[in-house]
Design an enzyme around this catalytic site. Sequence first.
Site, PDB file in Angstrom:
ATOM      1  N   HIS A 130       0.802  -1.068   0.153  1.00  0.00           N
ATOM      2  CA  HIS A 130      -0.153   0.148  -0.115  1.00  0.00           C
ATOM      3  C   HIS A 130       0.970   1.246   0.029  1.00  0.00           C
ATOM      4  O   HIS A 130       0.704   2.223  -0.673  1.00  0.00           O
ATOM      5  CB  HIS A 130      -0.968   0.213   1.313  1.00  0.00           C
ATOM      6  CG  HIS A 130      -1.696   1.260   1.344  1.00  0.00           C
ATOM      7  ND1 HIS A 130      -2.947   1.441   0.827  1.00  0.00           N
ATOM      8  CD2 HIS A 130      -1.410   2.373   2.264  1.00  0.00           C
ATOM      9  CE1 HIS A 130      -3.149   2.635   1.113  1.00  0.00           C
ATOM     10  NE2 HIS A 130      -2.518   3.050   1.993  1.00  0.00           N
ATOM     11  N   GLU A 131       1.907   1.325   0.959  1.00  0.00           N
ATOM     12  CA  GLU A 131       2.787   2.642   0.977  1.00  0.00           C
ATOM     13  C   GLU A 131       3.554   2.457  -0.152  1.00  0.00           C
ATOM     14  O   GLU A 131       3.580   3.789  -0.859  1.00  0.00           O
ATOM     15  CB  GLU A 131       3.679   2.378   2.129  1.00  0.00           C
ATOM     16  CG  GLU A 131       3.081   2.170   3.471  1.00  0.00           C
ATOM     17  CD  GLU A 131       2.164   3.452   3.519  1.00  0.00           C
ATOM     18  OE1 GLU A 131       2.094   4.613   3.130  1.00  0.00           O
ATOM     19  OE2 GLU A 131       0.977   3.075   4.450  1.00  0.00           O
ATOM     20  N   HIS A 134       1.497   4.521  -2.993  1.00  0.00           N
ATOM     21  CA  HIS A 134       1.804   5.912  -2.949  1.00  0.00           C
ATOM     22  C   HIS A 134       2.901   6.478  -3.599  1.00  0.00           C
ATOM     23  O   HIS A 134       2.917   7.451  -4.298  1.00  0.00           O
ATOM     24  CB  HIS A 134       1.831   6.166  -1.332  1.00  0.00           C
ATOM     25  CG  HIS A 134       0.352   6.085  -0.816  1.00  0.00           C
ATOM     26  ND1 HIS A 134      -0.837   6.906  -1.249  1.00  0.00           N
ATOM     27  CD2 HIS A 134       0.134   5.586   0.288  1.00  0.00           C
ATOM     28  CE1 HIS A 134      -1.670   6.357  -0.287  1.00  0.00           C
ATOM     29  NE2 HIS A 134      -1.422   5.612   0.479  1.00  0.00           N
TER      30      HIS A 134
END
Length: 203
Positions: A130-131, A134
Site C-alpha cells: 500500500h505504501e 503511494h
Amino acid sequence: MNTFKSTLLLVGMTLLLMFVGEHFAGRNGMAIALVVAVAMNFTTYFYSDKIALKIYRAQPVTREQLPRAYAVVERLAAKDGIPMPKMYVIPTESPNAFATGRNPKHASVAMTHGILGLLDDEELEGVLAHELGHVKNRDILTSSIAATLAGAITLIARFGYWASLFGYGGGGGGRRRDRGLTALLMMILAPIAALLIQMAISR
C-alpha cells in the site's frame, strides 16, 4: 496526473498567499507573501520528506538490521518498477507505516517497532505494498503540498487577525474590522478547506 496536481497546487498556493497578503497589507503584503510562498514551495518540494522523518524520529536501517521488511520492499519495488526506497524504523510501539518523498527516486518508507511486532509476513507485505503504491503514483508530494497550503492559509489568517486587533495594515476602523472578520473566518475554514483539498486529490 499527480505531477500536474502538484504543480497546480504550488501555483495555487502562491497566488492564494499573494491574494491574502494584498488583502491584509496592500502591495507590500503581496510582495512579502510572494517571498513566503516561494520559500514554502521550495521547502515543501525538496524537504517535506526529511521534515516528516525528523518529526517521527525515524532511524535509517540496512538490510542486515531489518532483513524481513527489507526483502519485502525490495521485491515489491522491483515488481512495481521503481527504485528501492530508503528504509526507516520509528522507535514507538504504536502500529504505523508511511511513505514519503517527492518522487520514486527520492522515496523513503518508515515503519514503527509496533507494526513490525504486530503483523505476520503476509500482513506486513500488504501494508508495505500500500505504501509503495503511494510512492509509485507520486501521492506523497501532492498531499504534502495540500497540507502546507492549509497551514499557510491558517498562519497568514492568524497574523491578519491579530494585526487587525492592534490596528496594523492601515485603513479606518471599519476596514480593520472587516480584515479581522475575514481572518477569523479563514482560521475557522482553513482546516475544512485542507480536508476538502486532500479528498479532492486523493486516489
